[in-house]
Write a protein that holds these residues in place. Structure first.
Motif, PDB file in Angstrom:
ATOM      1  N   LYS A  10     -12.585 -12.142   0.770  1.00 46.28           N
ATOM      2  CA  LYS A  10     -12.678 -13.073  -0.354  1.00 46.28           C
ATOM      3  C   LYS A  10     -11.507 -12.791  -1.281  1.00 46.28           C
ATOM      4  O   LYS A  10     -10.838 -11.755  -1.157  1.00 46.28           O
ATOM      5  CB  LYS A  10     -13.995 -12.882  -1.108  1.00 46.28           C
ATOM      6  CG  LYS A  10     -14.148 -11.500  -1.726  1.00 46.28           C
ATOM      7  CD  LYS A  10     -15.468 -11.365  -2.486  1.00 46.28           C
ATOM      8  CE  LYS A  10     -15.575  -9.975  -3.116  1.00 46.28           C
ATOM      9  NZ  LYS A  10     -16.840  -9.823  -3.885  1.00 46.28           N
ATOM     10  N   PRO A  11     -11.227 -13.695  -2.201  1.00 45.57           N
ATOM     11  CA  PRO A  11     -10.126 -13.430  -3.129  1.00 45.57           C
ATOM     12  C   PRO A  11     -10.374 -12.174  -3.958  1.00 45.57           C
ATOM     13  O   PRO A  11     -11.500 -11.912  -4.400  1.00 45.57           O
ATOM     14  CB  PRO A  11     -10.101 -14.682  -4.012  1.00 45.57           C
ATOM     15  CG  PRO A  11     -10.766 -15.737  -3.207  1.00 45.57           C
ATOM     16  CD  PRO A  11     -11.809 -15.036  -2.397  1.00 45.57           C
ATOM     17  N   GLU A  14      -9.240 -14.703  -8.873  1.00 50.69           N
ATOM     18  CA  GLU A  14      -9.076 -16.149  -8.805  1.00 50.69           C
ATOM     19  C   GLU A  14      -9.175 -16.731 -10.205  1.00 50.69           C
ATOM     20  O   GLU A  14      -9.504 -16.017 -11.159  1.00 50.69           O
ATOM     21  CB  GLU A  14     -10.106 -16.765  -7.859  1.00 50.69           C
ATOM     22  CG  GLU A  14     -11.545 -16.403  -8.129  1.00 50.69           C
ATOM     23  CD  GLU A  14     -12.450 -16.864  -6.982  1.00 50.69           C
ATOM     24  OE1 GLU A  14     -12.170 -17.918  -6.386  1.00 50.69           O
ATOM     25  OE2 GLU A  14     -13.429 -16.160  -6.700  1.00 50.69           O
ATOM     26  N   LEU A  27      -2.300 -15.951  -9.228  1.00 43.89           N
ATOM     27  CA  LEU A  27      -1.625 -15.794  -7.933  1.00 43.89           C
ATOM     28  C   LEU A  27      -0.427 -14.858  -8.031  1.00 43.89           C
ATOM     29  O   LEU A  27      -0.146 -14.287  -9.072  1.00 43.89           O
ATOM     30  CB  LEU A  27      -1.173 -17.161  -7.407  1.00 43.89           C
ATOM     31  CG  LEU A  27      -0.035 -17.877  -8.142  1.00 43.89           C
ATOM     32  CD1 LEU A  27       0.625 -18.907  -7.215  1.00 43.89           C
ATOM     33  CD2 LEU A  27      -0.498 -18.573  -9.408  1.00 43.89           C
ATOM     34  N   TRP A 344     -10.180 -19.668   2.217  1.00 46.45           N
ATOM     35  CA  TRP A 344      -9.733 -19.688   0.827  1.00 46.45           C
ATOM     36  C   TRP A 344      -8.211 -19.579   0.691  1.00 46.45           C
ATOM     37  O   TRP A 344      -7.676 -19.679  -0.421  1.00 46.45           O
ATOM     38  CB  TRP A 344     -10.429 -18.595   0.028  1.00 46.45           C
ATOM     39  CG  TRP A 344     -10.332 -17.219   0.616  1.00 46.45           C
ATOM     40  CD1 TRP A 344     -11.155 -16.656   1.549  1.00 46.45           C
ATOM     41  CD2 TRP A 344      -9.356 -16.221   0.305  1.00 46.45           C
ATOM     42  NE1 TRP A 344     -10.756 -15.373   1.844  1.00 46.45           N
ATOM     43  CE2 TRP A 344      -9.652 -15.082   1.085  1.00 46.45           C
ATOM     44  CE3 TRP A 344      -8.265 -16.179  -0.563  1.00 46.45           C
ATOM     45  CZ2 TRP A 344      -8.890 -13.913   1.039  1.00 46.45           C
ATOM     46  CZ3 TRP A 344      -7.511 -15.014  -0.621  1.00 46.45           C
ATOM     47  CH2 TRP A 344      -7.834 -13.903   0.174  1.00 46.45           C
ATOM     48  N   GLN A 376      -3.140 -20.428  -5.518  1.00 43.08           N
ATOM     49  CA  GLN A 376      -4.131 -20.439  -6.593  1.00 43.08           C
ATOM     50  C   GLN A 376      -4.914 -19.143  -6.730  1.00 43.08           C
ATOM     51  O   GLN A 376      -5.576 -18.944  -7.746  1.00 43.08           O
ATOM     52  CB  GLN A 376      -5.114 -21.596  -6.394  1.00 43.08           C
ATOM     53  CG  GLN A 376      -4.538 -22.958  -6.703  1.00 43.08           C
ATOM     54  CD  GLN A 376      -5.597 -24.036  -6.761  1.00 43.08           C
ATOM     55  OE1 GLN A 376      -6.337 -24.253  -5.807  1.00 43.08           O
ATOM     56  NE2 GLN A 376      -5.679 -24.703  -7.887  1.00 43.08           N
ATOM     57  N   LYS A 377      -4.877 -18.253  -5.749  1.00 45.99           N
ATOM     58  CA  LYS A 377      -5.731 -17.063  -5.757  1.00 45.99           C
ATOM     59  C   LYS A 377      -4.925 -15.846  -5.312  1.00 45.99           C
ATOM     60  O   LYS A 377      -3.771 -15.963  -4.919  1.00 45.99           O
ATOM     61  CB  LYS A 377      -6.928 -17.286  -4.814  1.00 45.99           C
ATOM     62  CG  LYS A 377      -7.721 -18.543  -5.119  1.00 45.99           C
ATOM     63  CD  LYS A 377      -8.652 -18.906  -3.985  1.00 45.99           C
ATOM     64  CE  LYS A 377      -9.292 -20.274  -4.209  1.00 45.99           C
ATOM     65  NZ  LYS A 377     -10.086 -20.711  -3.055  1.00 45.99           N
TER      66      LYS A 377
END
Length: 402
Positions: A10-11, A14, A27, A344, A376-377
Motif C-alpha cells: 500500500k502507499p 498519500e 509524491l 495504486w 500522486q502517492k
C-alpha cells in the motif's frame, strides 16, 4: 536471475483530505539515513489548491511544497508532519517580492518563488544539501487538459528586461534546479525555518527546463582541475554536448570549479547516457544521487519513459571515473527492473503509469528506495544490494549481456 524487489502493499504516504498544501498529491520523496541512528528522513513533494493566492478569472493556483516524514523501521512505516510544509515557495507576485537572502548573505532573485519540486538529498564535501526543481510562479491545476502554466505569471514579466536571466526564465515558467544547504538537526526537530539555506540556482532556466539534478560527494579531476560534478537532465538538449545527435532528454554530467558556475556558461557538459532501448524512447534521466561502490565506480539509478501508455521504467547503470576526464558508463542494464504494477501505482488523474524513484539508501544488505506512484502517492521498495550489483555487472556499457 533478476534480483527480487520487494514492495509495500500500500502507499507509504498519500494525499491528506483537508490539508490544503497536500490534499491533491504527495509524491517523489528524497530519503537520507540519519548518521547517528537507523532512522530514515524523507522530504516529499506535495500540492493542493491554494485559494489564498487565487486571481480573478483563474483556476486556484497549485504551488508545490516540501513535507517531512521519518521512518524508524527501515522504511516499513512512516510518520509524516502534515501540520505545515517543511519548505514552502514564497509566492510573491510583485517585483520587490521576488528576492531572497542566500547563504552568503546576498539579496538575490528567488527562483523558488512558485514551486519547490522533486527533492534529492545528498552529501557534498561532508555537508548535507538538497536540490529542488523550482518554478518562478505557481501553475494552476497542471494535470488538466488546458494550459495553466502561465496563469500566475504577472504581465510585468513579459515587459521586463531581456538581459535578466530570471525574467527570461519566468516567461516560460520552466523549472530551474535550486540548491539548498540542509541542516538535518533542525529538520528532525521540526525547526523548518532554520533547516534550509538558499544557495542558488545550479541550472539555467533560460537555456532549458532542467531537473533530476544532484551532485557527486567529492570533486574529480577534469581537464587538469579539481571540479564539482553534477548530474542533470535538460528537457532541451540542443544547447548541450551531443544534443543535436541524441535529440531527446538525456542524462548529462556537468563540471565546474565553483557551485556558482553551474548556472552559467563557465560549466562544461558531457553526455552520459541517452535513450537506447525500446522502453527509453521518450527520455532518460538519473533518478537519485550516486552511490559509491569503491574502485572509482558509482551506481546510478535512472528512469526512462517510452510514452504515456507504457509509462516510466526504473533501471540502473554503473559508471567509472576516468583519468582527468568525465566518468563513463561501464555497465548498463537493458532490462526493465522496476515499473508500475500495483493497482495504486496505476493512472488516475494522469494518463501515465508511473513508478518514479527519487531516493535510495543502503542499510544492512538492502538498498531501500522511495518512489512516486501514479504521480500522486509514495511507495517504498527493497532489493538485496549485492544481488542487484551482480546482475547489473552482467551487462556491458551498451546493455549487452557479457
Amino acid at each position: 536471475m533478476k534480483p527480487h524487489f520487494r514492495y509495500l502493499n500500500k502507499p507509504a504516504l498519500e494525499p491528506v483530505p483537508g490539508c490544503d498544501w497536500a490534499e491533491k498529491m504527495v509524491l517523489n520523496p528524497a530519503i537520507i539515513q540519519d548518521p547517528d541512528t537507523n532512522d530514515i528522513h524523507m522530504l516529499f513533494r506535495a500540492t493542493g489548491p491554494w485559494p489564498h493566492k487565487r486571481r480573478e478569472g483563474c483556476h486556484d493556483p497549485y504551488p508545490i511544497f516540501l513535507g517531512y516524514a521519518k521512518s524508524a523501521d527501515a522504511g516499513e512505516t512512516w510518520t509524516a508532519d502534515f501540520s505545515r510544509p517543511a519548505l514552502a515557495p514564497a509566492l510573491g507576485y510583485e517585483e520587490h517580492e521576488l528576492y531572497i537572502t542566500d547563504i552568503q548573505g546576498n539579496v538575490v532573485r528567488n527562483y523558488a518563488n512558485g514551486c519547490v519540486e522533486d527533492p534529492r538529498i545528498f552529501y557534498m564535501e561532508g555537508e548535507l544539501y538538497v536540490t529542488v526543481a523550482c518554478r518562478p510562479f505557481p501553475p494552476g491545476p497542471y494535470w488538466l487538459p488546458v494550459e495553466t502554466r502561465f496563469e500566475y505569471v504577472p504581465d510585468w514579466i513579459f515587459e521586463g528586461n531581456d538581459s535578466d536571466p530570471f525574467i527570461r526564465t519566468a516567461r516560460s515558467n520552466d523549472t530551474v534546479t535550486v540548491l539548498y544547504k540542509l541542516n538535518l538537526d533542525e529538520l528532525r526537530q521540526g525547526n523548518y525555518e532554520h533547516a534550509f539555506q538558499y544557495v542558488g540556482p545550479v541550472t539555467e532556466g533560460s537555456v532549458s527546463d532542467n531537473r533530476d539534478v544532484f551532485f557527486f560527494p567529492e570533486k574529480m579531476k577534469i581537464a587538469g582541475k579539481m571540479q564539482y560534478l553534477m548530474l542533470h537532465r535538460p528537457m532541451n538538449v540542443l544547447p548541450f554536448d551531443g544534443g543535436e545527435k541524441v535529440g531527446k532528454p538525456s542524462i548529462y554530467v556537468a563540471a565546474a570549479e565553483s557551485i556558482e558556475d553551474f548556472a552559467s556558461p563557465k560549466a562544461t557538459h558531457r553526455l552520459l547516457a541517452s535513450p537506447v532501448f525500446d522502453w527509453e524512447e521518450n527520455r532518460v534521466g538519473a533518478s537519485w544521487p550516486p552511490i559509491s561502490l569503491g574502485n572509482q565506480e558509482w551506481l546510478i539509478s535512472y528512469h526512462a519513459k517510452k510514452d504515456a501508455q507504457f509509462g516510466y521504467t526504473q533501471s540502473f547503470m554503473i559508471i567509472r571515473e576516468q583519468e582527468d576526464d568525465f566518468p563513463a558508463v561501464i555497465h548498463r542494464c537493458s532490462d526493465r527492473l522496476m515499473y508500475a504494477e500495483r493497482d495504486w501505482e496505476m493512472p488516475k488523474d494522469y494518463p501515465t503509469p508511473c513508478l518514479f524513484t527519487t531516493g535510495g539508501v543502503v542499510m544492512g544488505e538492502d538498498l531501500i528506495m522511495s518512489y512516486g506512484a501514479a504521480d500522486q502517492k509514495i511507495g517504498i521498495s527493497w532489493v538485496n544490494f549485492a544481488d542487484l550489483l551482480a546482475y547489473i555487472r552482467k551487462f556491458d556499457e551498451k546493455g549487452r549481456i557479457t
